[in-house]
Design a protein around this motif. Structure first.
Motif, short mmCIF file in Angstrom:
data_model
loop_
_atom_site.label_atom_id
_atom_site.label_comp_id
_atom_site.label_asym_id
_atom_site.label_seq_id
_atom_site.Cartn_x
_atom_site.Cartn_y
_atom_site.Cartn_z
N LYS A 12 46.54 43.11 39.26
CA LYS A 12 47.35 42.93 38.05
C LYS A 12 47.69 41.45 37.86
CE LYS A 12 51.80 44.16 36.04
NZ LYS A 12 53.11 44.76 36.33
N GLY A 13 48.03 40.79 38.96
CA GLY A 13 48.34 39.36 38.90
C GLY A 13 47.14 38.54 38.47
N GLN A 14 45.96 38.90 38.96
CA GLN A 14 44.74 38.20 38.58
C GLN A 14 44.46 38.35 37.09
OE1 GLN A 14 42.65 36.20 40.50
NE2 GLN A 14 41.75 35.74 38.53
N MET A 15 44.64 39.57 36.58
CA MET A 15 44.43 39.80 35.14
C MET A 15 45.43 39.01 34.32
SD MET A 15 43.35 43.79 34.77
CE MET A 15 44.67 44.47 35.74
N LYS A 16 46.68 38.99 34.77
CA LYS A 16 47.72 38.28 34.04
C LYS A 16 47.44 36.77 34.04
CE LYS A 16 52.32 39.56 33.74
NZ LYS A 16 53.63 39.86 34.34
N GLU A 17 47.01 36.25 35.18
CA GLU A 17 46.69 34.83 35.26
C GLU A 17 45.52 34.49 34.33
OE1 GLU A 17 45.51 31.33 38.46
OE2 GLU A 17 45.54 33.41 39.13
N THR A 18 44.49 35.32 34.34
CA THR A 18 43.32 35.10 33.48
C THR A 18 43.70 35.16 32.00
OG1 THR A 18 41.88 36.02 35.18
CG2 THR A 18 40.99 35.91 32.95
N ALA A 19 44.52 36.14 31.64
CA ALA A 19 44.97 36.25 30.25
C ALA A 19 45.79 35.03 29.86
CB ALA A 19 45.78 37.53 30.06
N GLY A 20 46.61 34.57 30.76
CA GLY A 20 47.42 33.38 30.48
C GLY A 20 46.56 32.16 30.26
N LYS A 21 45.50 32.03 31.06
CA LYS A 21 44.58 30.90 30.88
C LYS A 21 43.89 30.98 29.52
CE LYS A 21 43.38 29.97 35.69
NZ LYS A 21 42.34 30.05 36.73
N ALA A 22 43.46 32.19 29.16
CA ALA A 22 42.76 32.38 27.88
C ALA A 22 43.65 32.05 26.69
CB ALA A 22 42.24 33.81 27.77
N MET A 23 44.94 32.36 26.82
CA MET A 23 45.87 32.14 25.71
C MET A 23 46.59 30.79 25.81
SD MET A 23 47.54 35.90 25.11
CE MET A 23 48.28 36.05 26.71
N GLY A 24 46.37 30.08 26.91
CA GLY A 24 47.04 28.80 27.09
C GLY A 24 48.52 28.97 27.43
N LYS A 26 51.12 28.96 30.10
CA LYS A 26 51.35 28.51 31.47
C LYS A 26 52.30 29.45 32.21
CE LYS A 26 49.17 24.52 31.28
NZ LYS A 26 47.98 24.26 32.04
N ARG A 27 53.29 29.99 31.51
CA ARG A 27 54.25 30.89 32.15
C ARG A 27 53.55 32.17 32.63
NH1 ARG A 27 60.01 33.07 29.79
NH2 ARG A 27 60.45 34.44 31.53
N MET A 28 52.68 32.72 31.81
CA MET A 28 51.97 33.93 32.19
C MET A 28 51.05 33.66 33.38
SD MET A 28 49.51 36.47 29.95
CE MET A 28 50.79 37.11 28.88
N GLN A 29 50.43 32.49 33.39
CA GLN A 29 49.59 32.12 34.52
C GLN A 29 50.40 32.08 35.81
OE1 GLN A 29 47.28 28.52 33.98
NE2 GLN A 29 46.98 28.98 31.82
N ALA A 30 51.58 31.46 35.73
CA ALA A 30 52.45 31.35 36.90
C ALA A 30 52.92 32.73 37.37
CB ALA A 30 53.64 30.46 36.59
N GLU A 31 53.25 33.59 36.43
CA GLU A 31 53.67 34.95 36.79
C GLU A 31 52.53 35.69 37.50
OE1 GLU A 31 55.04 36.93 33.26
OE2 GLU A 31 56.79 35.64 33.08
N GLY A 32 51.33 35.51 37.00
CA GLY A 32 50.17 36.14 37.61
C GLY A 32 49.94 35.65 39.03
N ARG A 33 50.05 34.35 39.23
CA ARG A 33 49.89 33.80 40.58
C ARG A 33 50.99 34.32 41.51
NH1 ARG A 33 48.43 29.18 37.58
NH2 ARG A 33 50.53 28.33 37.75
#
Length: 57
Positions: A12-24, A26-33
């Motif tokens: 789930k974290g990996q998907m969230k990080e990837t989605a955050g990267k795609a949308m730009g 940064k907060r979502m990327q950090a949550e995913g990590r």
């Protein structure tokens, strides 16, 4: 069972990080990590508990 939940949290974290990267986002990327790190820690704890049980036998 707990090990499966830890793996699911990592995924789930990996998907969230990837989605955050795609949308730009940064907060979502950090949550995913963060979720990935939590999942890895939980998995490590489960592995340690399993080893302890095996050694106690």
């Amino acid at each position: 069972m707990a090990k499966a939940k830890a793996k699911a949290k990592q995924a789930k974290g990996q998907m969230k990080e990837t989605a955050g990267k795609a949308m730009g986002d940064k907060r979502m990327q950090a949550e995913g990590r963060g979720e990935q790190a939590t999942g890895k820690a939980q998995e490590a704890m489960e592995n340690a508990a399993e080893r302890t049980k095996r050694q106690a036998r």
